[in-house]
Design a protein around this motif. Structure first.
Motif, PDB file in Angstrom:
ATOM      1  N   VAL A  61      -7.634   4.025  -8.475  1.00  0.00           N
ATOM      2  CA  VAL A  61      -8.326   2.761  -8.691  1.00  0.00           C
ATOM      3  C   VAL A  61      -7.637   2.005  -9.830  1.00  0.00           C
ATOM      4  O   VAL A  61      -6.975   2.612 -10.674  1.00  0.00           O
ATOM      5  CB  VAL A  61      -9.829   2.980  -9.022  1.00  0.00           C
ATOM      6  CG1 VAL A  61     -10.519   3.705  -7.873  1.00  0.00           C
ATOM      7  CG2 VAL A  61      -9.999   3.764 -10.318  1.00  0.00           C
ATOM      8  N   ASP A 106       0.861  -1.183   0.000  1.00  0.00           N
ATOM      9  CA  ASP A 106       0.000   0.000   0.000  1.00  0.00           C
ATOM     10  C   ASP A 106       0.895   1.230   0.000  1.00  0.00           C
ATOM     11  O   ASP A 106       2.108   1.138   0.193  1.00  0.00           O
ATOM     12  CB  ASP A 106      -0.898   0.001   1.246  1.00  0.00           C
ATOM     13  CG  ASP A 106      -2.080   0.965   1.125  1.00  0.00           C
ATOM     14  OD1 ASP A 106      -2.187   1.637   0.084  1.00  0.00           O
ATOM     15  OD2 ASP A 106      -2.867   1.025   2.074  1.00  0.00           O
ATOM     16  N   ARG A 141      -9.054   6.401   3.528  1.00  0.00           N
ATOM     17  CA  ARG A 141      -8.968   6.036   2.114  1.00  0.00           C
ATOM     18  C   ARG A 141      -9.069   4.535   1.907  1.00  0.00           C
ATOM     19  O   ARG A 141      -9.544   4.067   0.866  1.00  0.00           O
ATOM     20  CB  ARG A 141      -7.663   6.574   1.516  1.00  0.00           C
ATOM     21  CG  ARG A 141      -7.593   8.089   1.524  1.00  0.00           C
ATOM     22  CD  ARG A 141      -6.371   8.620   0.788  1.00  0.00           C
ATOM     23  NE  ARG A 141      -6.107   9.988   1.211  1.00  0.00           N
ATOM     24  CZ  ARG A 141      -6.704  11.059   0.716  1.00  0.00           C
ATOM     25  NH1 ARG A 141      -7.597  10.924  -0.246  1.00  0.00           N
ATOM     26  NH2 ARG A 141      -6.415  12.262   1.159  1.00  0.00           N
ATOM     27  N   ARG A 142      -8.613   3.766   2.891  1.00  0.00           N
ATOM     28  CA  ARG A 142      -8.707   2.311   2.749  1.00  0.00           C
ATOM     29  C   ARG A 142     -10.163   1.866   2.621  1.00  0.00           C
ATOM     30  O   ARG A 142     -10.477   0.948   1.852  1.00  0.00           O
ATOM     31  CB  ARG A 142      -8.046   1.623   3.940  1.00  0.00           C
ATOM     32  CG  ARG A 142      -8.027   0.106   3.825  1.00  0.00           C
ATOM     33  CD  ARG A 142      -7.300  -0.512   4.998  1.00  0.00           C
ATOM     34  NE  ARG A 142      -5.896  -0.166   4.993  1.00  0.00           N
ATOM     35  CZ  ARG A 142      -4.976  -0.813   4.283  1.00  0.00           C
ATOM     36  NH1 ARG A 142      -5.341  -1.812   3.504  1.00  0.00           N
ATOM     37  NH2 ARG A 142      -3.720  -0.466   4.336  1.00  0.00           N
ATOM     38  N   ARG A 191     -11.193   2.631  -0.879  1.00  0.00           N
ATOM     39  CA  ARG A 191     -10.534   1.782  -1.875  1.00  0.00           C
ATOM     40  C   ARG A 191     -11.065   0.357  -1.891  1.00  0.00           C
ATOM     41  O   ARG A 191     -10.899  -0.363  -2.879  1.00  0.00           O
ATOM     42  CB  ARG A 191      -9.025   1.750  -1.610  1.00  0.00           C
ATOM     43  CG  ARG A 191      -8.290   3.017  -1.991  1.00  0.00           C
ATOM     44  CD  ARG A 191      -6.797   2.765  -2.061  1.00  0.00           C
ATOM     45  NE  ARG A 191      -6.236   2.467  -0.751  1.00  0.00           N
ATOM     46  CZ  ARG A 191      -5.451   3.271  -0.064  1.00  0.00           C
ATOM     47  NH1 ARG A 191      -5.151   4.467  -0.541  1.00  0.00           N
ATOM     48  NH2 ARG A 191      -4.953   2.907   1.104  1.00  0.00           N
ATOM     49  N   ASP A 241      -0.422   7.875   0.139  1.00  0.00           N
ATOM     50  CA  ASP A 241      -1.622   8.006  -0.704  1.00  0.00           C
ATOM     51  C   ASP A 241      -1.340   8.314  -2.171  1.00  0.00           C
ATOM     52  O   ASP A 241      -2.266   8.579  -2.936  1.00  0.00           O
ATOM     53  CB  ASP A 241      -2.577   9.089  -0.156  1.00  0.00           C
ATOM     54  CG  ASP A 241      -2.991   8.829   1.277  1.00  0.00           C
ATOM     55  OD1 ASP A 241      -3.184   7.649   1.610  1.00  0.00           O
ATOM     56  OD2 ASP A 241      -3.104   9.793   2.051  1.00  0.00           O
ATOM     57  N   ILE A 276      -8.859   8.952  -4.622  1.00  0.00           N
ATOM     58  CA  ILE A 276      -8.074   7.723  -4.522  1.00  0.00           C
ATOM     59  C   ILE A 276      -7.660   7.281  -5.919  1.00  0.00           C
ATOM     60  O   ILE A 276      -8.172   7.770  -6.929  1.00  0.00           O
ATOM     61  CB  ILE A 276      -8.865   6.582  -3.839  1.00  0.00           C
ATOM     62  CG1 ILE A 276     -10.091   6.204  -4.692  1.00  0.00           C
ATOM     63  CG2 ILE A 276      -9.277   6.967  -2.421  1.00  0.00           C
ATOM     64  CD1 ILE A 276     -10.765   4.915  -4.249  1.00  0.00           C
ATOM     65  N   GLU A 301      -3.200   2.868 -12.879  1.00  0.00           N
ATOM     66  CA  GLU A 301      -4.195   3.437 -11.983  1.00  0.00           C
ATOM     67  C   GLU A 301      -4.836   4.640 -12.660  1.00  0.00           C
ATOM     68  O   GLU A 301      -4.235   5.275 -13.533  1.00  0.00           O
ATOM     69  CB  GLU A 301      -3.558   3.888 -10.655  1.00  0.00           C
ATOM     70  CG  GLU A 301      -3.075   2.764  -9.768  1.00  0.00           C
ATOM     71  CD  GLU A 301      -2.449   3.284  -8.485  1.00  0.00           C
ATOM     72  OE1 GLU A 301      -3.155   3.332  -7.460  1.00  0.00           O
ATOM     73  OE2 GLU A 301      -1.258   3.628  -8.504  1.00  0.00           O
ATOM     74  N   TRP A 314     -10.286  -2.462  -4.748  1.00  0.00           N
ATOM     75  CA  TRP A 314      -9.081  -3.260  -4.565  1.00  0.00           C
ATOM     76  C   TRP A 314      -9.308  -4.496  -3.696  1.00  0.00           C
ATOM     77  O   TRP A 314      -8.369  -5.253  -3.441  1.00  0.00           O
ATOM     78  CB  TRP A 314      -7.990  -2.419  -3.887  1.00  0.00           C
ATOM     79  CG  TRP A 314      -7.547  -1.232  -4.677  1.00  0.00           C
ATOM     80  CD1 TRP A 314      -8.074   0.025  -4.639  1.00  0.00           C
ATOM     81  CD2 TRP A 314      -6.480  -1.167  -5.622  1.00  0.00           C
ATOM     82  NE1 TRP A 314      -7.401   0.866  -5.500  1.00  0.00           N
ATOM     83  CE2 TRP A 314      -6.407   0.157  -6.119  1.00  0.00           C
ATOM     84  CE3 TRP A 314      -5.555  -2.108  -6.105  1.00  0.00           C
ATOM     85  CZ2 TRP A 314      -5.477   0.579  -7.050  1.00  0.00           C
ATOM     86  CZ3 TRP A 314      -4.614  -1.690  -7.042  1.00  0.00           C
ATOM     87  CH2 TRP A 314      -4.585  -0.366  -7.506  1.00  0.00           C
ATOM     88  N   GLU A 328      -2.698  -3.002  -2.656  1.00  0.00           N
ATOM     89  CA  GLU A 328      -3.436  -1.836  -3.100  1.00  0.00           C
ATOM     90  C   GLU A 328      -2.537  -0.884  -3.870  1.00  0.00           C
ATOM     91  O   GLU A 328      -2.604   0.330  -3.744  1.00  0.00           O
ATOM     92  CB  GLU A 328      -4.085  -1.157  -1.894  1.00  0.00           C
ATOM     93  CG  GLU A 328      -5.118  -2.063  -1.240  1.00  0.00           C
ATOM     94  CD  GLU A 328      -5.979  -1.350  -0.226  1.00  0.00           C
ATOM     95  OE1 GLU A 328      -5.942  -0.113  -0.173  1.00  0.00           O
ATOM     96  OE2 GLU A 328      -6.697  -2.026   0.524  1.00  0.00           O
TER      97      GLU A 328
END
Length: 490
Positions: free
Chosen positions: A417, A381, A474-475, A478, A385, A415, A424, A482, A488
């Motif tokens: 994706v 991860d 944000r997790r 996401r 960010d 975020i 991304e 994800w 991630e």
């Protein structure tokens, strides 16, 4: 590898061999050496000079001229808006900007040398021999953002550009190598550390380097075939686009890639259609580019290590640490710390950020991951960010800050994706205080942010999930994109 300055290494390579090919322009090593001296006589030690334009031999004349004089080159992404360019110029304290006329709308009020007048500018150089700067002196300052969204100047010393190759050569490793008969394609722009570092490797190795003003897949394929290119450095999205052109690239012996892992499908396709070696590199602008490498021997479809970023070069190191900075055992996830002889000197005029990132010779990457028993680094991860769109770094806080200026936006969170084409893409969650459409928000952002930073999708929600201190979760955002993946980061 005794010489650890760019200017000194260039002088050692001085020959009639072509150093740079760009369009109809070519420069031999003798000519590049001479032009670097002419540039250097204009510059003062410690002076910052900015460059805004597409790739050209002029860029490298300025770079090596800075090495000769002790000045520092500040390359700027030509895709940035005028406001973004102005911030970098102001923060760096650049005394002059060398700019392409195509970027005229983004150039702030300051002394300018238009690249079409560059030859005239060099011709007016004063007499005298420039004073050579040293291996530990700064030579380049690249800007990268963070959680605040405000770009920081990463100051890189000359010595750092030589450390990886020296480590590999001293240990008889050919993970990355430059042979006497190689021809290198430089497709990643020089305002990125990956492009700058790759070009410098080729130029200090004395091989021919084919420079693209801006990457275009069909043109990249043509250059590979026409000039007999044998090695290149790209991001996976660029490699996929080149293969989609349907032309043979079998002259390539090695492809180095970074910015994101390569998919199993793309790896298998590359091995079948090109039949060359591949090597993945991982690092940051702050580590002087690469500190970790996944060697060609590990590039086996379905192989256990294909999910790894790689392992450190000899003399480099990676550790996983907890929030208090204590090392964690193999297999446990924490923040990736890297120790590299090529680490940045500092963040320009930002001692607080420098002290937070550079700790006792280690650099805190802001990436989360783990290390296995054999030292291979696996990323999980991004603590900071960051989103990577086709090799371009995008920071959510910057986009959120601009979105906040729209009268209808009450709150937002951005975020990255998964995107099969670009690695991304940018996705924005927006809370509105009055009705607004995705088209209205897109129009509002245009001109305020570079095009690659613009969200491809807007999702209107009732609230942004935050923890008790107000930080965006944000997790949670996401998870829907994800959740079925083992990491991630794409």
């Amino acid at each position: 590898m005794a010489e650890r300055t760019l200017g000194g290494a260039l002088r050692a390579q001085a020959s009639e061999r072509t150093a740079l090919l760009c369009g109809d322009t070519s420069l031999s090593y003798v000519e590049l050496d001479r032009e670097a001296d002419r540039v250097a006589r204009h510059l003062d030690s410690g002076e910052r000079i900015a460059f805004l334009g597409k790739e050209s031999p002029h860029y490298y004349e300025l770079l090596f001229g800075c090495s000769r004089s002790g000045a520092v080159l500040v390359p700027i992404n030509w895709r940035l808006t005028a406001a973004e360019v102005e911030h970098i110029v102001h923060d760096s304290g650049a005394t002059v900007i060398f700019a392409d006329r195509s970027c005229a709308k983004a150039v702030p009020e300051m002394p300018i040398v238009w690249l079409e007048d560059f030859e005239h500018w060099k011709a007016s150089a004063p007499d005298g021999k420039p004073v050579e700067s040293g291996p530990d002196d700064a030579v380049a300052q690249l800007y990268t953002s963070g959680t605040t969204g405000l770009p920081k100047g990463v100051v890189l010393g000359q010595r750092g550009f030589f450390e990886v190759r020296a480590a590999l050569e001293d240990n008889g490793l050919d993970w990355l190598d430059w042979r006497a008969d190689d021809v290198s394609l430089v497709g990643v722009p020089g305002f990125h550390i990956g492009g700058l570092w790759w070009a410098v490797q080729g130029l200090t190795a004395g091989i021919t380097n084919v420079i693209m003003p801006a990457f275009a897949p069909a043109e990249a394929v043509r250059l590979v075939r026409e000039h007999g290119v044998t090695i290149t450095c790209v991001v996976p999205a660029m490699l996929r686009l080149m293969l989609d052109e349907g032309q043979s690239l079998q002259g390539l012996r090695k492809i180095v890639y970074g910015g994101s892992p390569i998919s199993e499908t793309l790896l298998a396709r590359c091995l079948a259609e090109v039949g060359c070696e591949l090597a993945q590199i991982y690092g940051l602008t702050e580590t002087g580019n690469t500190a970790v490498c996944l060697p060609p021997s590990e590039h086996v479809p379905g192989g256990a290590r294909m999910r790894a970023a790689g392992r450190p070069y000899p003399g480099f190191a990676a550790e996983i640490r907890d929030a208090q900075g204590k090392p964690l055992p193999a297999g446990e996830v924490g923040e990736v710390w890297l120790r590299s002889p090529a680490n940045m000197l500092e963040y320009w005029r930002n001692p607080t950020a420098s002290e937070e990132s550079l700790v006792d010779g280690w650099l805190r990457t802001g990436d989360a991951g783990c290390v296995d028993e054999e030292g291979y680094v696996f990323l999980r991860d991004r603590i900071k960010d960051m989103i990577i769109v086709a090799g371009e770094n995008v920071y959510p806080a910057e986009i959120e800050g601009v979105l906040a200026g729209h009268p209808a936006v009450a709150d937002s969170a951005v975020i990255g994706v998964p995107d099969e084409r670009w690695g991304e893409s940018v996705h924005a969650f927006v809370v509105t205080r009055e009705k607004a459409t995705a088209r209205e928000l897109m129009t509002f952002l245009q001109g305020k942010l570079a095009s690659f930073k613009l969200p491809l999708r807007y999702e209107f929600v009732e609230a942004i999930p935050r923890n008790p201190s107000g930080k965006v979760l944000r997790r949670v955002l996401r998870e829907q994109f994800w959740g079925d993946r083992d990491r991630e980061i794409n």
